[in-house]
Motif scaffolding. Sequence first.
Motif, short mmCIF file in Angstrom:
data_model
loop_
_atom_site.label_atom_id
_atom_site.label_comp_id
_atom_site.label_asym_id
_atom_site.label_seq_id
_atom_site.Cartn_x
_atom_site.Cartn_y
_atom_site.Cartn_z
N ARG A 59 5.27 -15.31 -53.76
CA ARG A 59 4.11 -16.16 -54.01
C ARG A 59 2.89 -15.37 -54.42
O ARG A 59 2.06 -15.85 -55.19
CB ARG A 59 3.76 -16.96 -52.75
N PHE A 60 2.73 -14.19 -53.88
CA PHE A 60 1.52 -13.39 -54.07
C PHE A 60 1.92 -11.94 -54.35
O PHE A 60 2.96 -11.49 -53.89
CB PHE A 60 0.64 -13.42 -52.81
N PRO A 61 1.08 -11.19 -55.07
CA PRO A 61 1.39 -9.78 -55.31
C PRO A 61 1.60 -9.00 -54.01
O PRO A 61 2.42 -8.08 -53.97
CB PRO A 61 0.16 -9.27 -56.07
N SER A 62 0.93 -9.38 -52.94
CA SER A 62 1.08 -8.67 -51.66
C SER A 62 2.48 -8.83 -51.06
O SER A 62 2.84 -8.10 -50.15
CB SER A 62 0.04 -9.17 -50.66
N GLU A 63 3.27 -9.76 -51.59
CA GLU A 63 4.63 -9.97 -51.09
C GLU A 63 5.65 -9.09 -51.82
O GLU A 63 6.85 -9.21 -51.57
CB GLU A 63 5.03 -11.44 -51.19
N ARG A 64 5.18 -8.23 -52.69
CA ARG A 64 6.05 -7.27 -53.38
C ARG A 64 5.36 -5.91 -53.31
O ARG A 64 4.25 -5.75 -53.83
CB ARG A 64 6.29 -7.67 -54.81
N LEU A 65 5.96 -4.98 -52.65
CA LEU A 65 5.38 -3.66 -52.46
C LEU A 65 5.11 -3.00 -53.82
O LEU A 65 5.99 -2.94 -54.67
CB LEU A 65 6.32 -2.79 -51.63
N GLY A 66 3.88 -2.57 -54.01
CA GLY A 66 3.50 -1.85 -55.22
C GLY A 66 3.19 -2.73 -56.42
O GLY A 66 3.03 -2.23 -57.52
N ASP A 67 3.09 -4.04 -56.23
CA ASP A 67 2.79 -4.94 -57.34
C ASP A 67 1.41 -5.54 -57.11
O ASP A 67 1.13 -6.03 -56.02
CB ASP A 67 3.83 -6.05 -57.43
N SER A 68 0.57 -5.53 -58.12
CA SER A 68 -0.77 -6.08 -57.94
C SER A 68 -1.08 -7.19 -58.94
O SER A 68 -2.19 -7.68 -58.98
CB SER A 68 -1.81 -4.96 -58.08
#
Length: 155
Positions: free
Chosen positions: A74-83
């Motif tokens: 749902r959010f970039p914070s839910e994928r390590l290293g993705d902003s």
Amino acid sequence: MWDRMVVEKMEEYIGEYTVACSFQNVEDNFLWAFAGIYRPTSDSSRNSLWEEVAGLHSWWELPWYIDGDFNVVRFPSERLGDSRLRPAMSNFSDCIFDLGLVDLPLMGGAFTWSNNQPWSKLDRFLVSPEWESHYSEVCQKRLPRLSFDHFPILL
């Protein structure tokens, strides 16, 4: 698959991306629905999934929960290293908002998947406010991963 002394299956639906059932609790006659999600991997398939889920929601109009590997965060914070916020993320969040679902906090860790790539939260339980009210102690918890690339989640 379920204890008939606890719940009685009322109806079922098998779609392209979902398997769903409506149930009635034996103890208190509470009617509710469940949908398990198959893993669509393309954005066009995910859009069809959101349409299928919306159709189920309007068909039964019951308190419900959905679980599965949504194969999208749902959010970039839910994928390590993705902003970057991607359209698929916004579409997923829009579907959750449009259906009035609650994305329960994940206890026991922030991510549910890794396959030697960035850690991601792909798996989750989503519940309606009515379902959450009936089961007021509900939470989702990540369990230890044994050998697969997904962590099991307990509701």
